[in-house]
Write a protein that holds these residues in place. Structure first.
Motif, mmCIF file in Angstrom:
data_model
loop_
_atom_site.group_PDB
_atom_site.id
_atom_site.type_symbol
_atom_site.label_atom_id
_atom_site.label_comp_id
_atom_site.label_asym_id
_atom_site.label_seq_id
_atom_site.Cartn_x
_atom_site.Cartn_y
_atom_site.Cartn_z
ATOM 1 N N SER A 92 0.826 -1.208 0.000
ATOM 2 C CA SER A 92 0.000 0.000 0.000
ATOM 3 C C SER A 92 0.860 1.258 0.000
ATOM 4 O O SER A 92 0.507 2.265 -0.637
ATOM 5 C CB SER A 92 -0.942 0.001 1.207
ATOM 6 N N GLU A 93 1.986 1.211 0.690
ATOM 7 C CA GLU A 93 2.884 2.365 0.693
ATOM 8 C C GLU A 93 3.473 2.589 -0.689
ATOM 9 O O GLU A 93 3.544 3.714 -1.175
ATOM 10 C CB GLU A 93 4.006 2.142 1.715
ATOM 11 N N TRP A 94 3.867 1.506 -1.338
ATOM 12 C CA TRP A 94 4.411 1.625 -2.689
ATOM 13 C C TRP A 94 3.333 2.082 -3.668
ATOM 14 O O TRP A 94 3.618 2.846 -4.602
ATOM 15 C CB TRP A 94 5.008 0.287 -3.135
ATOM 16 N N ASP A 95 2.098 1.622 -3.487
ATOM 17 C CA ASP A 95 1.009 2.062 -4.355
ATOM 18 C C ASP A 95 0.863 3.575 -4.305
ATOM 19 O O ASP A 95 0.606 4.225 -5.331
ATOM 20 C CB ASP A 95 -0.315 1.402 -3.930
ATOM 21 N N TYR A 96 1.024 4.150 -3.125
ATOM 22 C CA TYR A 96 0.926 5.610 -2.992
ATOM 23 C C TYR A 96 2.018 6.296 -3.800
ATOM 24 O O TYR A 96 1.754 7.248 -4.544
ATOM 25 C CB TYR A 96 1.034 6.010 -1.520
ATOM 26 N N TYR A 97 3.240 5.825 -3.695
ATOM 27 C CA TYR A 97 4.353 6.448 -4.416
ATOM 28 C C TYR A 97 4.175 6.347 -5.928
ATOM 29 O O TYR A 97 4.532 7.274 -6.660
ATOM 30 C CB TYR A 97 5.689 5.787 -4.032
ATOM 31 N N PHE A 98 3.638 5.221 -6.393
ATOM 32 C CA PHE A 98 3.501 5.002 -7.834
ATOM 33 C C PHE A 98 2.224 5.644 -8.400
ATOM 34 O O PHE A 98 2.238 6.214 -9.487
ATOM 35 C CB PHE A 98 3.479 3.507 -8.148
ATOM 36 N N ASP A 99 1.119 5.528 -7.667
ATOM 37 C CA ASP A 99 -0.189 5.905 -8.217
ATOM 38 C C ASP A 99 -0.533 7.379 -8.035
ATOM 39 O O ASP A 99 -1.308 7.929 -8.814
ATOM 40 C CB ASP A 99 -1.297 5.060 -7.573
ATOM 41 N N THR A 100 0.002 8.021 -7.012
ATOM 42 C CA THR A 100 -0.297 9.432 -6.776
ATOM 43 C C THR A 100 0.468 10.286 -7.776
ATOM 44 O O THR A 100 1.694 10.202 -7.876
ATOM 45 C CB THR A 100 0.093 9.836 -5.345
ATOM 46 N N LYS A 101 -0.266 11.109 -8.532
ATOM 47 C CA LYS A 101 0.343 11.874 -9.622
ATOM 48 C C LYS A 101 0.474 13.352 -9.270
ATOM 49 O O LYS A 101 -0.365 13.919 -8.562
ATOM 50 C CB LYS A 101 -0.488 11.730 -10.899
ATOM 51 N N VAL A 102 1.533 13.965 -9.779
ATOM 52 C CA VAL A 102 1.759 15.398 -9.646
ATOM 53 C C VAL A 102 2.095 15.961 -11.021
ATOM 54 O O VAL A 102 2.607 15.245 -11.888
ATOM 55 C CB VAL A 102 2.903 15.712 -8.661
ATOM 56 N N VAL A 103 1.814 17.230 -11.219
ATOM 57 C CA VAL A 103 2.215 17.921 -12.444
ATOM 58 C C VAL A 103 3.556 18.586 -12.165
ATOM 59 O O VAL A 103 3.723 19.280 -11.154
ATOM 60 C CB VAL A 103 1.174 18.977 -12.861
ATOM 61 N N VAL A 104 4.507 18.372 -13.048
ATOM 62 C CA VAL A 104 5.859 18.872 -12.828
ATOM 63 C C VAL A 104 6.391 19.470 -14.118
ATOM 64 O O VAL A 104 6.080 18.988 -15.219
ATOM 65 C CB VAL A 104 6.776 17.729 -12.324
ATOM 66 N N SER A 105 7.173 20.518 -14.009
ATOM 67 C CA SER A 105 7.751 21.121 -15.208
ATOM 68 C C SER A 105 8.965 20.326 -15.664
ATOM 69 O O SER A 105 9.657 19.693 -14.855
ATOM 70 C CB SER A 105 8.155 22.580 -14.946
ATOM 71 N N ASN A 106 9.223 20.366 -16.961
ATOM 72 C CA ASN A 106 10.407 19.687 -17.496
ATOM 73 C C ASN A 106 11.682 20.242 -16.890
ATOM 74 O O ASN A 106 12.689 19.527 -16.782
ATOM 75 C CB ASN A 106 10.453 19.835 -19.022
ATOM 76 N N ASP A 107 11.648 21.509 -16.473
ATOM 77 C CA ASP A 107 12.837 22.114 -15.878
ATOM 78 C C ASP A 107 13.189 21.439 -14.556
ATOM 79 O O ASP A 107 14.371 21.284 -14.221
ATOM 80 C CB ASP A 107 12.603 23.610 -15.663
ATOM 81 N N VAL A 108 12.183 21.023 -13.811
ATOM 82 C CA VAL A 108 12.429 20.290 -12.570
ATOM 83 C C VAL A 108 13.134 18.974 -12.861
ATOM 84 O O VAL A 108 14.114 18.603 -12.200
ATOM 85 C CB VAL A 108 11.107 20.026 -11.828
ATOM 86 N N LEU A 109 12.633 18.258 -13.860
ATOM 87 C CA LEU A 109 13.208 16.949 -14.181
ATOM 88 C C LEU A 109 14.612 17.088 -14.749
ATOM 89 O O LEU A 109 15.478 16.241 -14.499
ATOM 90 C CB LEU A 109 12.304 16.217 -15.170
ATOM 91 N N ASN A 110 14.862 18.154 -15.488
ATOM 92 C CA ASN A 110 16.196 18.371 -16.054
ATOM 93 C C ASN A 110 17.205 18.784 -14.987
ATOM 94 O O ASN A 110 18.332 18.288 -14.966
ATOM 95 C CB ASN A 110 16.140 19.444 -17.146
ATOM 96 N N LYS A 111 16.784 19.668 -14.099
ATOM 97 C CA LYS A 111 17.688 20.182 -13.064
ATOM 98 C C LYS A 111 17.719 19.302 -11.825
ATOM 99 O O LYS A 111 18.623 19.405 -10.998
ATOM 100 C CB LYS A 111 17.267 21.595 -12.647
ATOM 101 N N ARG A 112 16.689 18.424 -11.678
ATOM 102 C CA ARG A 112 16.508 17.639 -10.458
ATOM 103 C C ARG A 112 16.497 18.577 -9.248
ATOM 104 O O ARG A 112 17.168 18.356 -8.236
ATOM 105 C CB ARG A 112 17.574 16.551 -10.310
ATOM 106 N N GLU A 113 15.690 19.623 -9.378
ATOM 107 C CA GLU A 113 15.567 20.631 -8.338
ATOM 108 C C GLU A 113 14.186 21.259 -8.445
ATOM 109 O O GLU A 113 13.702 21.518 -9.542
ATOM 110 C CB GLU A 113 16.641 21.713 -8.525
#
Length: 209
Positions: A104-125
Motif C-alpha cells: 500500500s505504501e508503494w502504491d501511494y508512491y507510484f499511483d499518486t500523480k503530480v504535475v511537474v515542469s520539465n525544468d524540474v526533471l532536467n535540473k533535479r531541483e
C-alpha cells in the motif's frame, strides 16, 4: 558472461521511492518452487540503464543464498536461455508472486500523480509547490516548479508532465511533512533550503489568470 545480477538494495538506495523492493516478510517466506523476479544487467553501459527483469523458479535455498532455473526467454542477453541455472541472493530479488504487506505504501508512491515542469526533471531541483483541487482519482492536485520558469514556459503544456509522486520524492523527500496539506496551499523554498507555506499567495490571480 556478459551479464550480472543487479543488487536491488543499492538500486533502491538510488531511487528509494520508485524502485520497489520486496519487504523482509516476503523474502523470509520464499521456498523451493516459488517464482521470483531478478534483474539481469548487461555489461555495456546502455544495458546497465535498463536490464531485463526475468522470472526464476527457486530450486534451493540456504539462508540468503538461492539457486533457481530461469523461466523467461531473454530479449537481448544472448547467453541466457530458458532452463539455465542461476545462483542468486536475496539482494537480487526485485519481485515475487506473493502479496507484499508493504504494497500500500508503494502504491501511494507510484499511483499518486503530480504535475511537474520539465525544468524540474532536467535540473533535479524544485523550489515551488502549489496544490489545487485534485482532478481525478489519482491526481494529487500538486504542481511542482523549479522556480526558474517564466510565464511563457509554464503556459506551454508541452513543458509540463504528469509523473508519480515518487519521482519527486527521489529528488527531495522533505516535502512529506506537508504533502497531505489540504488543497489551495502553496509552498516555496527559502534561502536555507527549507520549504515554508506562502500565507499571502495570490489565489485570485491564480484562479482567474
Amino acid at each position: 558472461m556478459s551479464w550480472h545480477l543487479d543488487n536491488i538494495y543499492k538500486r533502491n538506495a538510488e531511487f528509494p521511492y520508485t524502485f520497489y523492493i520486496p519487504s523482509k516478510q516476503v523474502i523470509d517466506i520464499l521456498s523451493i518452487g516459488d517464482i521470483v523476479k531478478l534483474r539481469f544487467v548487461g555489461e555495456t553501459e546502455n544495458d546497465d540503464l535498463t536490464g531485463e527483469r526475468m522470472w526464476v523458479k527457486i530450486t534451493e535455498r540456504n539462508g540468503e543464498n538461492f539457486k533457481g532455473i530461469l523461466t523467461n526467454e531473454a530479449y537481448d542477453l544472448k547467453d541466457l536461455e530458458i532452463g539455465q541455472e542461476v545462483l542468486f541472493k536475496a539482494e537480487n530479488i526485485c519481485d515475487t508472486e506473493y502479496k507484499d504487506p508493504a504494497s500500500s505504501e508503494w502504491d501511494y508512491y507510484f499511483d499518486t500523480k503530480v504535475v511537474v515542469s520539465n525544468d524540474v526533471l532536467n535540473k533535479r531541483e524544485f523550489n515551488f509547490m502549489l496544490r489545487d483541487s485534485p482532478n481525478g482519482e489519482h491526481d494529487s492536485g500538486w504542481t511542482i516548479l523549479s522556480g526558474y520558469e517564466d510565464d511563457e514556459f509554464v503556459n506551454n503544456p508541452d513543458n509540463l508532465q504528469c509523473v508519480s509522486i515518487g519521482v519527486i520524492l527521489n529528488i527531495d523527500n522533505s516535502i512529506l511533512k506537508f504533502i497531505d496539506e489540504s488543497p489551495m496551499c502553496a509552498y516555496e523554498r527559502n534561502d536555507k533550503g527549507d520549504f515554508y507555506r506562502i500565507e499571502d499567495y495570490d489565489w485570485d490571480g491564480y484562479l482567474n489568470g
